[in-house]
Scaffold this motif. Structure first.
Motif, mmCIF file in Angstrom:
data_model
loop_
_atom_site.group_PDB
_atom_site.id
_atom_site.type_symbol
_atom_site.label_atom_id
_atom_site.label_comp_id
_atom_site.label_asym_id
_atom_site.label_seq_id
_atom_site.Cartn_x
_atom_site.Cartn_y
_atom_site.Cartn_z
ATOM 1 N N MET A 115 0.842 -1.199 0.000
ATOM 2 C CA MET A 115 0.000 0.000 0.000
ATOM 3 C C MET A 115 0.882 1.256 0.000
ATOM 4 O O MET A 115 1.738 1.421 0.882
ATOM 5 N N TRP A 116 0.624 2.115 -0.964
ATOM 6 C CA TRP A 116 1.392 3.367 -1.099
ATOM 7 C C TRP A 116 0.412 4.505 -1.322
ATOM 8 O O TRP A 116 -0.333 4.523 -2.294
ATOM 9 N N ARG A 117 0.404 5.466 -0.410
ATOM 10 C CA ARG A 117 -0.528 6.592 -0.537
ATOM 11 C C ARG A 117 -0.116 7.505 -1.690
ATOM 12 O O ARG A 117 1.051 7.776 -1.882
ATOM 13 N N ASP B 164 14.329 -0.438 1.900
ATOM 14 C CA ASP B 164 15.739 -0.185 1.591
ATOM 15 C C ASP B 164 16.129 -0.887 0.295
ATOM 16 O O ASP B 164 15.598 -1.953 -0.022
ATOM 17 N N GLY B 165 17.086 -0.296 -0.419
ATOM 18 C CA GLY B 165 17.631 -0.958 -1.604
ATOM 19 C C GLY B 165 16.842 -0.710 -2.872
ATOM 20 O O GLY B 165 17.123 -1.308 -3.917
ATOM 21 N N PHE B 166 15.845 0.171 -2.806
ATOM 22 C CA PHE B 166 15.062 0.520 -4.000
ATOM 23 C C PHE B 166 15.068 2.043 -4.176
ATOM 24 O O PHE B 166 14.085 2.718 -3.890
ATOM 25 N N PRO B 167 16.210 2.604 -4.664
ATOM 26 C CA PRO B 167 16.324 4.065 -4.757
ATOM 27 C C PRO B 167 15.267 4.693 -5.663
ATOM 28 O O PRO B 167 14.898 5.858 -5.487
ATOM 29 N N GLU B 168 14.740 3.896 -6.622
ATOM 30 C CA GLU B 168 13.764 4.431 -7.584
ATOM 31 C C GLU B 168 12.325 4.335 -7.060
ATOM 32 O O GLU B 168 11.381 4.731 -7.727
ATOM 33 N N TRP B 169 12.169 3.784 -5.833
ATOM 34 C CA TRP B 169 10.835 3.439 -5.309
ATOM 35 C C TRP B 169 9.860 4.613 -5.326
ATOM 36 O O TRP B 169 8.791 4.546 -5.940
ATOM 37 N N LYS B 170 10.237 5.697 -4.655
ATOM 38 C CA LYS B 170 9.290 6.817 -4.491
ATOM 39 C C LYS B 170 8.885 7.403 -5.842
ATOM 40 O O LYS B 170 7.699 7.620 -6.113
ATOM 41 N N ASP B 171 9.881 7.647 -6.714
ATOM 42 C CA ASP B 171 9.571 8.244 -8.026
ATOM 43 C C ASP B 171 8.667 7.332 -8.855
ATOM 44 O O ASP B 171 7.724 7.797 -9.488
ATOM 45 N N MET C 8 6.631 4.845 -7.809
ATOM 46 C CA MET C 8 5.292 4.733 -7.202
ATOM 47 C C MET C 8 4.481 6.007 -7.443
ATOM 48 O O MET C 8 3.318 5.951 -7.863
ATOM 49 N N ASP C 9 5.101 7.163 -7.166
ATOM 50 C CA ASP C 9 4.374 8.432 -7.311
ATOM 51 C C ASP C 9 3.989 8.696 -8.762
ATOM 52 O O ASP C 9 2.864 9.104 -9.062
ATOM 53 N N SER C 10 4.915 8.438 -9.671
ATOM 54 C CA SER C 10 4.665 8.721 -11.086
ATOM 55 C C SER C 10 3.499 7.885 -11.606
ATOM 56 O O SER C 10 2.535 8.411 -12.178
ATOM 57 N N TRP C 11 3.536 6.569 -11.384
ATOM 58 C CA TRP C 11 2.456 5.703 -11.864
ATOM 59 C C TRP C 11 1.155 5.987 -11.109
ATOM 60 O O TRP C 11 0.066 6.033 -11.696
ATOM 61 N N GLY C 12 1.271 6.235 -9.811
ATOM 62 C CA GLY C 12 0.087 6.549 -9.004
ATOM 63 C C GLY C 12 -0.625 7.805 -9.479
ATOM 64 O O GLY C 12 -1.848 7.805 -9.677
ATOM 65 N N TYR C 13 0.146 8.883 -9.705
ATOM 66 C CA TYR C 13 -0.476 10.145 -10.145
ATOM 67 C C TYR C 13 -1.112 9.996 -11.531
ATOM 68 O O TYR C 13 -2.174 10.563 -11.806
ATOM 69 N N LYS C 14 -0.458 9.227 -12.395
ATOM 70 C CA LYS C 14 -1.014 9.042 -13.742
ATOM 71 C C LYS C 14 -2.340 8.291 -13.683
ATOM 72 O O LYS C 14 -3.293 8.629 -14.393
ATOM 73 N N MET C 15 -2.403 7.271 -12.830
ATOM 74 C CA MET C 15 -3.656 6.505 -12.734
ATOM 75 C C MET C 15 -4.764 7.327 -12.061
ATOM 76 O O MET C 15 -5.924 7.236 -12.451
ATOM 77 N N ILE C 16 -4.393 8.148 -11.072
ATOM 78 C CA ILE C 16 -5.388 9.047 -10.456
ATOM 79 C C ILE C 16 -5.935 10.019 -11.498
ATOM 80 O O ILE C 16 -7.139 10.305 -11.544
ATOM 81 N N SER C 17 -5.052 10.526 -12.365
ATOM 82 C CA SER C 17 -5.494 11.459 -13.420
ATOM 83 C C SER C 17 -6.504 10.790 -14.346
ATOM 84 O O SER C 17 -7.496 11.412 -14.757
ATOM 85 N N ALA C 18 -6.262 9.513 -14.664
ATOM 86 C CA ALA C 18 -7.214 8.771 -15.514
ATOM 87 C C ALA C 18 -8.559 8.614 -14.798
ATOM 88 O O ALA C 18 -9.623 8.804 -15.395
ATOM 89 N N ILE C 19 -8.502 8.298 -13.502
ATOM 90 C CA ILE C 19 -9.736 8.154 -12.697
ATOM 91 C C ILE C 19 -10.503 9.477 -12.675
ATOM 92 O O ILE C 19 -11.735 9.500 -12.790
ATOM 93 N N GLU C 20 -9.785 10.584 -12.507
ATOM 94 C CA GLU C 20 -10.458 11.904 -12.445
ATOM 95 C C GLU C 20 -11.172 12.202 -13.761
ATOM 96 O O GLU C 20 -12.313 12.688 -13.758
#
Length: 368
Positions: free
Chosen positions: A137-139, A160-167, A169-181
């Motif tokens: 789960m990622w907000r 730990d060990g996933f330097p690309e994690w936040k970018d 998760m956020d990038s795909w999450g925001y794109k899917m939220i935009s589609a939902i909107e």
């Protein structure tokens, strides 16, 4: 899937920012093609509980990058993954291990009775216990500074060990939220509501990017249940295309359909919150994830190509804001079914639902 035309969001996105919020003015602004498209969105959600869309902002490469990273995470040893577990926060951030989520159909007597009444070919696969799936789960999106539901709006957990994690998760999450909107606006227009009827209630909602991981090496036998028959408690759920099939959904008429998501498309499903807001015009779509013959074919191919055998779903749950009131909107107040959907604080509704499926950290409630 013959039941689901693919809705291209591009024509709507090209004009959406210039559109009035007032349904009367909107009617004059929309050309007949777009009016028809919005009506098709609302009709399809109402009749089937599902919708296939193509959003130019969500590419195949975006989905692949996300799934690649999640495969890498789920392949980590169990003791590593358990470091990201947060049961005291209702598992609403971080990882939920397999064997925790209980399918609603195991604990809901009324649902079990409905299943028994179904024709044999439409019945779901009966799970033998909790789900064989991990979930992360990622907000996504801003949180309210002042809320009665802090634990539903908690800080994210980064392994730990996933330097690309936040970018990622956020990038795909925001794109899917935009589609939902965009879909939410089109559905509102199609239903004759104000354009922002749904999206205004989604602002600062506890939206969750919630990919699942199922280990097909361990559980790759036909008929294995990864997610038992259930509905989603949120507003709308959106998924990118999975590398392994297995999702079955039930149409409003009770027909069971195996989902085939075309390349580059997203699947949207109705949750319980949109059912509340439309007084049952849309109903929360029932679905399950099970190993099928098509899953076995995909496992064989992935093995030959030496690819990961973790089935990842790139799922996002969009929510109405926790402190907003769930109640039938606009003309839906006059529906004959409106009294089935009394006004209720969304956060309280979510906590009640989580208790039933064992995610609220209260075993006594889980038996309710």
């Amino acid at each position: 899937m013959e039941h689901f035309p693919v809705i291209d969001l591009a024509p709507y996105l090209a004009v959406s920012t210039q559109l009035s919020n007032d349904p009367t003015s909107l009617s004059d602004q929309l050309d007949p093609k777009l009016k028809k498209l919005c009506a098709e969105v609302s009709r399809t959600l109402s009749e089937t509980g599902a919708l296939l869309v193509r959003d130019p902002r969500c590419s195949v490469e975006d989905n692949d990058r996300f799934i690649d990273m999640m495969e890498g995470y789920f392949e980590q040893p169990e003791e590593f993954k358990l470091l990201q577990e947060r049961p005291h926060l209702h598992y609403q951030v971080g990882v939920t291990p397999e064997g925790v989520e209980v399918p609603r159909s195991l604990v809901d007597g009324e649902m079990q009775e409905k299943i028994r009444m179904m024709p044999k070919e439409s019945q779901p696969t009966t799970p033998q216990g909790p789900d064989h799936k991990w979930r992360y789960m990622w907000r996504v999106g801003p949180r309210p500074s002042n809320t009665r539901f802090k634990e539903l709006n908690s800080e994210p957990v980064i392994p730990d060990g996933f330097p690309e994690w936040k970018d990622t998760m956020d990038s795909w999450g925001y794109k899917m939220i935009s589609a939902i909107e965009a879909v939410s606006e089109m559905a509102a227009i199609g239903f004759g509501l104000t354009k922002d009827a749904f999206t205004s209630l989604m602002k600062q909602g506890p939206h969750l990017l919630a990919p699942t991981g199922s280990d097909l090496r361990r559980y790759g036998q036909e008929g294995t249940v990864f997610a038992g028959y259930h509905y989603d408690l949120n507003f709308l759920t959106i998924h990118g295309r999975s590398r392994f099939p297995g999702l079955n959904i039930w149409l409003r008429n009770g027909q069971k359909v195996e989902v085939k998501v075309p390349l580059g498309c997203l699947l949207i499903q109705t949750g319980k919150q949109i059912e509340w807001l439309t007084a049952g015009e849309c109903i929360a779509g029932m679905h399950e994830v099970v190993v099928t013959k098509r899953t076995l074919e995909a496992i064989k191919l992935a093995s030959e190509q030496k690819r990961s055998l973790w089935r990842v779903s790139s799922t996002l749950f969009s929510h109405i804001a926790s402190d907003a009131v769930l109640k039938p909107l606009g003309h839906f107040v006059e529906s004959l079914l409106a009294n089935k959907y009394p006004p209720m604080c969304t956060g309280e509704f979510v906590e009640q639902e989580l208790a039933v499926i064992n995610l609220k950290g209260n075993d006594k409630d889980a038996q309710a």
